[in-house]
Motif scaffolding. Sequence first.
Motif, PDB file in Angstrom:
ATOM      1  N   THR A 142       0.832  -1.203   0.000  1.00 13.86           N
ATOM      2  CA  THR A 142       0.000   0.000   0.000  1.00 13.86           C
ATOM      3  C   THR A 142       0.870   1.258   0.000  1.00 13.86           C
ATOM      4  O   THR A 142       0.393   2.332  -0.270  1.00 13.86           O
ATOM      5  N   GLU A 143       2.141   1.106   0.297  1.00 13.91           N
ATOM      6  CA  GLU A 143       3.051   2.239   0.335  1.00 13.91           C
ATOM      7  C   GLU A 143       3.737   2.469  -0.996  1.00 13.91           C
ATOM      8  O   GLU A 143       4.375   3.485  -1.193  1.00 13.91           O
ATOM      9  N   SER A 144       3.663   1.519  -1.868  1.00 12.65           N
ATOM     10  CA  SER A 144       4.532   1.563  -3.029  1.00 12.65           C
ATOM     11  C   SER A 144       4.051   2.575  -4.056  1.00 12.65           C
ATOM     12  O   SER A 144       2.905   3.004  -4.038  1.00 12.65           O
ATOM     13  N   PRO A 145       4.927   2.984  -4.944  1.00 13.84           N
ATOM     14  CA  PRO A 145       4.541   3.996  -5.925  1.00 13.84           C
ATOM     15  C   PRO A 145       3.398   3.471  -6.792  1.00 13.84           C
ATOM     16  O   PRO A 145       3.217   2.273  -6.950  1.00 13.84           O
ATOM     17  N   ARG A 146       2.700   4.382  -7.332  1.00 10.45           N
ATOM     18  CA  ARG A 146       1.552   4.080  -8.138  1.00 10.45           C
ATOM     19  C   ARG A 146       1.964   3.353  -9.412  1.00 10.45           C
ATOM     20  O   ARG A 146       2.628   3.888 -10.277  1.00 10.45           O
ATOM     21  N   THR A 147       1.599   2.132  -9.523  1.00  9.20           N
ATOM     22  CA  THR A 147       1.789   1.412 -10.774  1.00  9.20           C
ATOM     23  C   THR A 147       0.504   0.656 -11.035  1.00  9.20           C
ATOM     24  O   THR A 147      -0.285   0.457 -10.123  1.00  9.20           O
ATOM     25  N   GLU A 149       0.075  -2.375 -11.419  1.00  7.63           N
ATOM     26  CA  GLU A 149       0.016  -3.584 -10.590  1.00  7.63           C
ATOM     27  C   GLU A 149      -0.446  -3.246  -9.174  1.00  7.63           C
ATOM     28  O   GLU A 149      -1.282  -3.908  -8.603  1.00  7.63           O
ATOM     29  N   PRO A 165       4.836  -8.580 -14.086  1.00 12.30           N
ATOM     30  CA  PRO A 165       5.981  -7.734 -14.451  1.00 12.30           C
ATOM     31  C   PRO A 165       7.059  -7.658 -13.369  1.00 12.30           C
ATOM     32  O   PRO A 165       8.217  -7.429 -13.660  1.00 12.30           O
ATOM     33  N   MET A 166       6.673  -7.810 -12.124  1.00 14.33           N
ATOM     34  CA  MET A 166       7.656  -7.659 -11.067  1.00 14.33           C
ATOM     35  C   MET A 166       8.063  -9.004 -10.473  1.00 14.33           C
ATOM     36  O   MET A 166       8.802  -9.062  -9.516  1.00 14.33           O
ATOM     37  N   ASP A 336       2.572   7.908 -17.170  1.00 17.31           N
ATOM     38  CA  ASP A 336       3.565   8.959 -16.981  1.00 17.31           C
ATOM     39  C   ASP A 336       3.041   9.970 -15.963  1.00 17.31           C
ATOM     40  O   ASP A 336       2.443  10.988 -16.326  1.00 17.31           O
ATOM     41  N   PRO A 337       3.263   9.700 -14.675  1.00 16.40           N
ATOM     42  CA  PRO A 337       2.696  10.583 -13.637  1.00 16.40           C
ATOM     43  C   PRO A 337       3.284  11.987 -13.654  1.00 16.40           C
ATOM     44  O   PRO A 337       2.821  12.841 -12.913  1.00 16.40           O
TER      45      PRO A 337
END
Lengths: 557, 557
Positions: A142-147, A149, A165-166, A336-337
């Motif tokens: 929940t902390e990870s950058p917006r992707t 996935e 992908p990861m 592309d944020p």
Amino acid sequence: MQTRPLSAMLPLRRQALPLRRQSMYLAGDASQHTLNSPQQLSRLIIKKNESSFLDPAGGGYTLSRRLSQKIYAPLIISPRSYFVFTPLLTNTASGSLDFSNIVEPVRDPRAKVDFIQAAARAVNLKKKTVLCEATVVKSGVTESPRTAENERRTEDGPQTTNMKPMQAQRQWEQGETFEVPYDKLVIAVGAVSQTFGTPGVRENAMFFKDIGDAKRVKRRVRECFELAVLPFTTPEMRKWLLNFAIVGAGPTGIELAASLRDFIYSDLMALYPTLDALPKITLYDVAPKVLSMFDESLSRYAMETMEREGIDIKTSHHVKSLRWGQPGAAPPYHMDPKRCLTLTTEEDGEMGVGMCVWATGNAMPKFITESLDSVDAYPGDSIHSIESSLPVAIDVEHASWKFKKASKKGPLLVDGHLRVQLQNETGQTAVLRDVFALGDNAMPETGAPPATAQATSQESKWLADRLNKNDLAQTPPFSFRDLGTMAYIGDERALMQIPHKAGRSSNSFMPEGIKGRTASLIWKTAYIGMSISWRNKLRVAFRWTLNKFFGRDVSRF
Amino acid sequence: MQTRPLSAMLPLRRQALPLRRQSMYLAGDASQHTLNSPQQLSRLIIKKNESSFLDPAGGGYTLSRRLSQKIYAPLIISPRSYFVFTPLLTNTASGSLDFSNIVEPVRDPRAKVDFIQAAARAVNLKKKTVLCEATVVKSGVTESPRTAENERRTEDGPQTTNMKPMQAQRQWEQGETFEVPYDKLVIAVGAVSQTFGTPGVRENAMFFKDIGDAKRVKRRVRECFELAVLPFTTPEMRKWLLNFAIVGAGPTGIELAASLRDFIYSDLMALYPTLDALPKITLYDVAPKVLSMFDESLSRYAMETMEREGIDIKTSHHVKSLRWGQPGAAPPYHMDPKRCLTLTTEEDGEMGVGMCVWATGNAMPKFITESLDSVDAYPGDSIHSIESSLPVAIDVEHASWKFKKASKKGPLLVDGHLRVQLQNETGQTAVLRDVFALGDNAMPETGAPPATAQATSQESKWLADRLNKNDLAQTPPFSFRDLGTMAYIGDERALMQIPHKAGRSSNSFMPEGIKGRTASLIWKTAYIGMSISWRNKLRVAFRWTLNKFFGRDVSRF
């Protein structure tokens, strides 16, 4: 005990709990405003040796905490180690409150509720076990950058299967699986966001159900302002970046729009004077009016007030797609944020937006739609009763049983006592004696309450009381009592709907609703009062007071 | 103005700032305890038209805010949009404070300091420009899950070049580059952690310099406890997961160990009664004693107190490596945060640990070691003076100039007035008139102050005052004045070193230090007083009071 010895599976809890377990309970977030936990929050309760003594003052903010500690040893199984007081989630996204102010840890030294941080993956009704996947480390997503996935996982709880992908990097995110036995089970895993299959929404929209979502919204709004003032940002892109779309004009969408509006106009504009008049909040809904659960006059007041505040309300609008990239850009559309997204509606065509928060409707999590589907073995011992419209006897043992649901992808259709039911191909219904469901993932046949925190909270209390009395059959079925509804609409104004009483004449002196600043004060007082712990009541009151003098938090870290 | 027109590059700032810019300033975090910003924090100040009026009460928490607003229009270039009051960073890791309580946004409506969220990548002394890379979106990486890539980037600021494994997914993390002109430049990008090339440390250790680091430590400690009580965790793994190693017994390491100890013993143990006696904190240092900046008696008291509190202090220990996996495991060692790491020391061999925080020494960020190296074109106009030990004249225009540093990988060697210097192959030194450096990335030739927040703060104030007076040459060089040192050592006890005065006899009545609970009260009062904003002073005081009654925050979200 039909499972393998507990001592092998739960070595730690042996010390804390007597070995004789008779009941178990699997529940989700109760007493929430929107009551839809993004991740599967499950609770299970194991009945104690009744002679063992437990501190009876064990708190009481969720169903599990209302259970008699003399009878039950509750165990919560959830991928999330905290409870969120969601009515104030919009306040955290707008910097009015800290995230810690609305969070209560599931572990609490005073509550004799045990906890395993895991996601429920399957239930074996015959063996009376829950298959769990440990999610201690995975909850960090929940902390990870917006992707794409991560957004997907946020909505449906940690799901490793979609993570192709990861995968190479994050093999460790696959959690260990293990079985936990139960005596009584309560399923309250909540709901996830319903995107109606709108292209690009699942991947590119933000949702608003948990702390992680509020963090992302908070971060993105500030990010868009910072991007807008970069020296090379074009005037057009600046306008798009500062256009914030919210889809869904229910209480969540309305309150989020109102809070963001306050935050942008009162706090951010002072920091970015050159952006004056550029920021814009647009609220979309397919319905012709907002807040349909309120009386016409209140709902009209809300629309007028919010329009005056500068919130653009687009009712009767249909979202067709959401993608990265500016309006008019040609595919392919890569995330592309650093730039805007494009939201397309049937009515207005393409519109550049810095962020789109999707706050419409509930869908069932995979645990309900997939894990609770066919029943492998008929759980004869757990069946309370069988109802059949057929005059002929059926071999129940060899019939093909499924969990009974309101619709194919819908919530569990429980009976009036919130008991989960099975159904076979002939239309027979079997009521389970020891498996219950409540909240957004359940619908009582005797009358579905609204999908609100109030309803879930009432269901939780009703079920806890009945479980404590242990006379499920004799009590009348659950019925929802409308205690009114509130919504904050910005600029220190709110709405309060007082419930219609059947016996009351329409021209009674009693008002049907309160609106404006008075309602806003009541709103604040009520939510301080409803905040679970004294620690958080004090913190919320302190922060709201401090905000009067120093403004909201504008830092992005 | 030798650069392309400002209006093309900085369209937004045209409105806010008059076009005549005469000076610029590039600085880093000042007034910090450890003062080493993990990311390149840079500030630049552009002198205003002196006749334009500005609100003179513009705050004053960093160097830039002490500059006369009548003379300067400061612009901060930094990848981080906030200032961290690092002396209280350990308090946030242990749940005593919220992150927002120690953060001040760089943007502040009262301070006339402009801001561009970008990392400085190069300086052109002749053109007087800074090459910047926008990092608005990239700064989010401090939030991302712990991976070798992210850990690496945390230490050295956002670096896209090392990101190969994620490149396909995160192309958008490459920021736009653009040039910003300056008149005066101050370099204060701070330092990064020094790992001395110890194998595995860069990839697997945690560091402790910024909010992101504190978040990771806070999360990991709670994660280890939750992992330890999972039903399938073995007793051995449980012991390893709950062994927390901190390398470096300086103030940061000591205060972190002390805060974590308080948190674990006062708060977490109540939640995990079955883990009693298992958690362990071990503090490693190569030196034979801890806190060498304190008097012998205070340093001995600290060691005794902390040992009594249960912190294992291993002085004269040499860390050889850090890897994932349990002691004795065979390679390859893949990252697996669900289990422990293994820390190997020369003295004790392999030791399983749940987390290793690396808190030793400073190294220079790449901006200092690589970007500020050779000078492409001799910046004749910016040269204040040239000193030479050679009797013969040299063609300065065609000599090969480099930035003068204390050592090859060391800080910039500035003169007594904090002016950056160049050096050529013949040993000539050229003093730049408009480029300054302070903090951890600078070392004054006239005497290096300790690498503390106190020293950076004094340098910042000294330089701001001199820049305001505009008589750099006439003032005496900067000299550090020791105001004493404090350290919290756990269990409501602290140390306070009162500086030795040269003229004071050693048997004076004045004590040389204060220790214990009194010192802890002074510590708390001092840090409330030093907290930058009134908002945060009140919040810190409120939270510390509330913690007395309700304990620290144990939620992990």
